[in-house]
Design a protein around this motif. Structure first.
Motif, PDB file in Angstrom:
ATOM      1  N   VAL A  48     -17.075  -6.679  -7.571  1.00  0.00           N
ATOM      2  CA  VAL A  48     -15.775  -7.006  -6.989  1.00  0.00           C
ATOM      3  C   VAL A  48     -14.899  -5.760  -6.909  1.00  0.00           C
ATOM      4  CG1 VAL A  48     -13.652  -8.344  -7.303  1.00  0.00           C
ATOM      5  CG2 VAL A  48     -15.867  -9.407  -7.769  1.00  0.00           C
ATOM      6  N   LEU A  49     -14.864  -4.991  -7.991  1.00  0.00           N
ATOM      7  CA  LEU A  49     -14.008  -3.809  -8.032  1.00  0.00           C
ATOM      8  C   LEU A  49     -14.487  -2.726  -7.068  1.00  0.00           C
ATOM      9  CD1 LEU A  49     -13.422  -3.738 -11.874  1.00  0.00           C
ATOM     10  CD2 LEU A  49     -11.687  -4.180 -10.119  1.00  0.00           C
ATOM     11  N   LEU A  50     -15.799  -2.560  -6.931  1.00  0.00           N
ATOM     12  CA  LEU A  50     -16.312  -1.555  -6.000  1.00  0.00           C
ATOM     13  C   LEU A  50     -16.042  -1.946  -4.555  1.00  0.00           C
ATOM     14  CD1 LEU A  50     -19.708  -0.456  -7.607  1.00  0.00           C
ATOM     15  CD2 LEU A  50     -17.607   0.881  -7.382  1.00  0.00           C
ATOM     16  N   MET A  51     -16.175  -3.244  -4.240  1.00  0.00           N
ATOM     17  CA  MET A  51     -15.889  -3.674  -2.881  1.00  0.00           C
ATOM     18  C   MET A  51     -14.398  -3.568  -2.584  1.00  0.00           C
ATOM     19  SD  MET A  51     -18.906  -3.907  -2.162  1.00  0.00           S
ATOM     20  CE  MET A  51     -18.459  -3.967  -0.432  1.00  0.00           C
ATOM     21  N   ALA A  52     -13.553  -3.845  -3.590  1.00  0.00           N
ATOM     22  CA  ALA A  52     -12.110  -3.652  -3.406  1.00  0.00           C
ATOM     23  C   ALA A  52     -11.796  -2.184  -3.184  1.00  0.00           C
ATOM     24  CB  ALA A  52     -11.354  -4.183  -4.626  1.00  0.00           C
ATOM     25  N   ALA A  53     -12.558  -1.300  -3.845  1.00  0.00           N
ATOM     26  CA  ALA A  53     -12.351   0.143  -3.657  1.00  0.00           C
ATOM     27  C   ALA A  53     -12.614   0.546  -2.210  1.00  0.00           C
ATOM     28  CB  ALA A  53     -13.261   0.927  -4.601  1.00  0.00           C
ATOM     29  N   VAL A  54     -13.674  -0.009  -1.614  1.00  0.00           N
ATOM     30  CA  VAL A  54     -13.988   0.282  -0.213  1.00  0.00           C
ATOM     31  C   VAL A  54     -12.872  -0.232   0.695  1.00  0.00           C
ATOM     32  CG1 VAL A  54     -15.606  -0.140   1.664  1.00  0.00           C
ATOM     33  CG2 VAL A  54     -16.457   0.270  -0.646  1.00  0.00           C
ATOM     34  N   SER A  55     -12.421  -1.456   0.435  1.00  0.00           N
ATOM     35  CA  SER A  55     -11.348  -2.029   1.248  1.00  0.00           C
ATOM     36  C   SER A  55     -10.069  -1.217   1.120  1.00  0.00           C
ATOM     37  CB  SER A  55     -11.090  -3.481   0.830  1.00  0.00           C
ATOM     38  OG  SER A  55     -12.232  -4.287   1.024  1.00  0.00           O
ATOM     39  N   ALA A  56      -9.751  -0.762  -0.094  1.00  0.00           N
ATOM     40  CA  ALA A  56      -8.547   0.034  -0.302  1.00  0.00           C
ATOM     41  C   ALA A  56      -8.601   1.333   0.483  1.00  0.00           C
ATOM     42  CB  ALA A  56      -8.371   0.329  -1.794  1.00  0.00           C
ATOM     43  N   GLU A  57      -9.774   1.965   0.483  1.00  0.00           N
ATOM     44  CA  GLU A  57      -9.919   3.232   1.180  1.00  0.00           C
ATOM     45  C   GLU A  57      -9.762   3.068   2.690  1.00  0.00           C
ATOM     46  OE1 GLU A  57     -12.573   7.068   0.060  1.00  0.00           O
ATOM     47  OE2 GLU A  57     -13.650   5.190   0.363  1.00  0.00           O
ATOM     48  N   ARG A  58     -10.104   1.895   3.206  1.00  0.00           N
ATOM     49  CA  ARG A  58      -9.988   1.629   4.650  1.00  0.00           C
ATOM     50  C   ARG A  58      -8.574   1.244   5.064  1.00  0.00           C
ATOM     51  NH1 ARG A  58     -15.172  -2.258   5.959  1.00  0.00           N
ATOM     52  NH2 ARG A  58     -16.730  -0.626   6.242  1.00  0.00           N
ATOM     53  N   THR A  59      -7.727   0.908   4.105  1.00  0.00           N
ATOM     54  CA  THR A  59      -6.387   0.427   4.419  1.00  0.00           C
ATOM     55  C   THR A  59      -5.513   1.569   4.927  1.00  0.00           C
ATOM     56  OG1 THR A  59      -6.577  -1.222   2.651  1.00  0.00           O
ATOM     57  CG2 THR A  59      -4.359  -0.750   3.490  1.00  0.00           C
ATOM     58  N   PRO A  60      -4.823   1.392   6.052  1.00  0.00           N
ATOM     59  CA  PRO A  60      -3.930   2.449   6.539  1.00  0.00           C
ATOM     60  C   PRO A  60      -2.798   2.706   5.544  1.00  0.00           C
ATOM     61  CG  PRO A  60      -4.339   0.790   8.236  1.00  0.00           C
ATOM     62  CD  PRO A  60      -4.871   0.232   6.956  1.00  0.00           C
ATOM     63  N   ARG A  61      -2.292   3.936   5.545  1.00  0.00           N
ATOM     64  CA  ARG A  61      -1.148   4.251   4.696  1.00  0.00           C
ATOM     65  C   ARG A  61       0.048   3.391   5.101  1.00  0.00           C
ATOM     66  NH1 ARG A  61      -0.595   9.100   1.645  1.00  0.00           N
ATOM     67  NH2 ARG A  61      -2.611  10.127   1.378  1.00  0.00           N
ATOM     68  N   GLY A  62       0.773   2.918   4.116  1.00  0.00           N
ATOM     69  CA  GLY A  62       1.892   2.033   4.380  1.00  0.00           C
ATOM     70  C   GLY A  62       3.077   2.765   4.977  1.00  0.00           C
ATOM     71  N   SER A  63       3.806   2.055   5.814  1.00  0.00           N
ATOM     72  CA  SER A  63       5.041   2.589   6.380  1.00  0.00           C
ATOM     73  C   SER A  63       6.139   1.575   6.115  1.00  0.00           C
ATOM     74  CB  SER A  63       4.891   2.843   7.877  1.00  0.00           C
ATOM     75  OG  SER A  63       4.608   1.629   8.561  1.00  0.00           O
ATOM     76  N   GLY A  64       7.293   2.058   5.810  1.00  0.00           N
ATOM     77  CA  GLY A  64       8.412   1.191   5.511  1.00  0.00           C
ATOM     78  C   GLY A  64       9.437   1.962   4.694  1.00  0.00           C
ATOM     79  N   THR A  65      10.601   1.371   4.570  1.00  0.00           N
ATOM     80  CA  THR A  65      11.682   2.042   3.845  1.00  0.00           C
ATOM     81  C   THR A  65      11.612   1.776   2.351  1.00  0.00           C
ATOM     82  OG1 THR A  65      13.088   1.760   5.799  1.00  0.00           O
ATOM     83  CG2 THR A  65      14.189   2.315   3.722  1.00  0.00           C
ATOM     84  N   TYR A  66      11.184   0.558   1.973  1.00  0.00           N
ATOM     85  CA  TYR A  66      11.193   0.166   0.570  1.00  0.00           C
ATOM     86  C   TYR A  66       9.811  -0.322   0.135  1.00  0.00           C
ATOM     87  CZ  TYR A  66      16.171  -0.183   1.728  1.00  0.00           C
ATOM     88  OH  TYR A  66      17.443   0.071   2.179  1.00  0.00           O
ATOM     89  N   TRP A  67       9.432   0.068  -1.067  1.00  0.00           N
ATOM     90  CA  TRP A  67       8.241  -0.493  -1.705  1.00  0.00           C
ATOM     91  C   TRP A  67       8.693  -1.724  -2.483  1.00  0.00           C
ATOM     92  CZ3 TRP A  67       3.227  -0.732  -1.523  1.00  0.00           C
ATOM     93  CH2 TRP A  67       2.496  -1.199  -2.618  1.00  0.00           C
ATOM     94  N   HIS A  68       8.232  -2.891  -2.052  1.00  0.00           N
ATOM     95  CA  HIS A  68       8.702  -4.162  -2.600  1.00  0.00           C
ATOM     96  C   HIS A  68       7.643  -4.775  -3.506  1.00  0.00           C
ATOM     97  CE1 HIS A  68       9.306  -8.695  -2.041  1.00  0.00           C
ATOM     98  NE2 HIS A  68      10.233  -8.294  -2.891  1.00  0.00           N
ATOM     99  N   VAL A  69       8.036  -5.150  -4.710  1.00  0.00           N
ATOM    100  CA  VAL A  69       7.133  -5.803  -5.660  1.00  0.00           C
ATOM    101  C   VAL A  69       7.791  -7.087  -6.136  1.00  0.00           C
ATOM    102  CG1 VAL A  69       5.891  -5.605  -7.850  1.00  0.00           C
ATOM    103  CG2 VAL A  69       6.227  -3.580  -6.428  1.00  0.00           C
ATOM    104  N   LEU A  70       7.044  -8.186  -6.108  1.00  0.00           N
ATOM    105  CA  LEU A  70       7.541  -9.485  -6.564  1.00  0.00           C
ATOM    106  C   LEU A  70       6.573 -10.075  -7.580  1.00  0.00           C
ATOM    107  CD1 LEU A  70       9.275 -12.096  -6.458  1.00  0.00           C
ATOM    108  CD2 LEU A  70       7.919 -12.774  -4.445  1.00  0.00           C
TER     109      LEU A  70
END
Length: 276
Positions: free
Chosen positions: A72-94
């Protein structure tokens, strides 16, 4: 490089077209009919070479019950690497408690470090207020620029974490022993880390002794990760999106660690809006 790392490396390459993939999958399943299916992981890549210059990668999915925690963690690592860099003004955590009556906690952090929070036991429950507390990692302040330059190799990242020195009052006992578990989880949950660093953190977590998959649940796969103090960290990870959906503890922006009897739902991402 082991078999699972080879799979992860292969999956980072451009995928064949859907038409080619379906044709190749059909041919492969026809060959395998009557012989049973060997289960070797979540994704089994098969390379069929038509010529020396052409290769087709057919991907066959198997039951989620076949996934190990490391898978699971290795496949998540692949998915994370494919994710485009985020754009936005605020990093939001809930963080939202699933236990009724407990308040949710939110934060919005700009790239220059300015921060706003809601539900942090200061002011009215629904008020969004400026918060002078910085982002923290292993008991020390960490900036947006710091996170962009973290190592993208899993072992180098763990070494960097071990060398990091923060305020002992803001560190868990495992962090005081230079164990990387909670800093790595911070990097894939509430901190605005770039895709390459998140990928390295997932790969580093995959080497944690005793990590196991408790099975599929709503939102992904529930992972159980023991630490040397006898606690069991539980994370619900969606390996296709590299998102951590739920946890059983709360990592505070000031480095604090709070365990919960119930699950805590986590949402994190970039936004251009700060609630008024």
């Amino acid at each position: 490089m082991d078999d699972l790392d080879s799979i992860a490396t292969l999956l980072t390459k451009p995928e064949p077209s859907r038409e080619v993939l379906l044709r190749s999958r059909g041919r492969l399943e026809a060959r395998m009919a009557g012989r049973g299916r060997r289960r070797t992981g979540w994704l089994v890549p098969v390379v069929a070479l038509a010529t020396a210059a052409a290769a087709v990668v057919a991907v066959i999915t198997v039951s989620p019950a076949d996934l190990s925690g490391r898978d699971v963690l290795l496949m998540a690592a692949v998915s994370a690497e494919r994710t485009p860099r985020g754009s936005g003004t605020y990093w939001h955590v809930l963080f939202s408690h699933e236990t009724p009556g407990l308040p949710s906690m939110e934060s919005w952090t700009r790239r220059d470090g300015r921060r706003w929070t809601r539900g942090m036991e200061v002011g009215p429950p629904e008020a969004v207020l400026p918060d002078p507390k910085p982002l923290m990692l292993k008991g020390a302040e960490v900036s947006f620029d710091d996170l962009q330059t973290l190592p993208t190799d899993p072992e180098a990242l763990k070494t960097w974490i071990a060398k990091r020195r923060g305020n002992p009052n803001d560190m868990s006992r495992s962090e005081l022993r230079d164990e990387p578990l909670f800093p790595l989880i911070s990097l894939i949950t509430e901190l605005p880390t770039p895709p390459e660093v998140r990928s390295a953190a997932f790969r580093a977590l995959a080497t944690t002794p005793g990590v196991r998959n408790a099975g599929p649940v709503e939102g992904g796969q529930e992972l159980v990760i023991p630490d040397s103090d006898g606690w069991e960290t539980r994370l619900v990870v969606d390996p296709e999106t590299a998102q951590v959906k739920r946890t059983n503890f709360l990592l505070g922006g000031d480095g604090s660690l709070t365990w919960s009897k119930g699950s805590i739902t986590l949402t994190a991402g970039w936004t251009d809006r700060l609630p008024r």
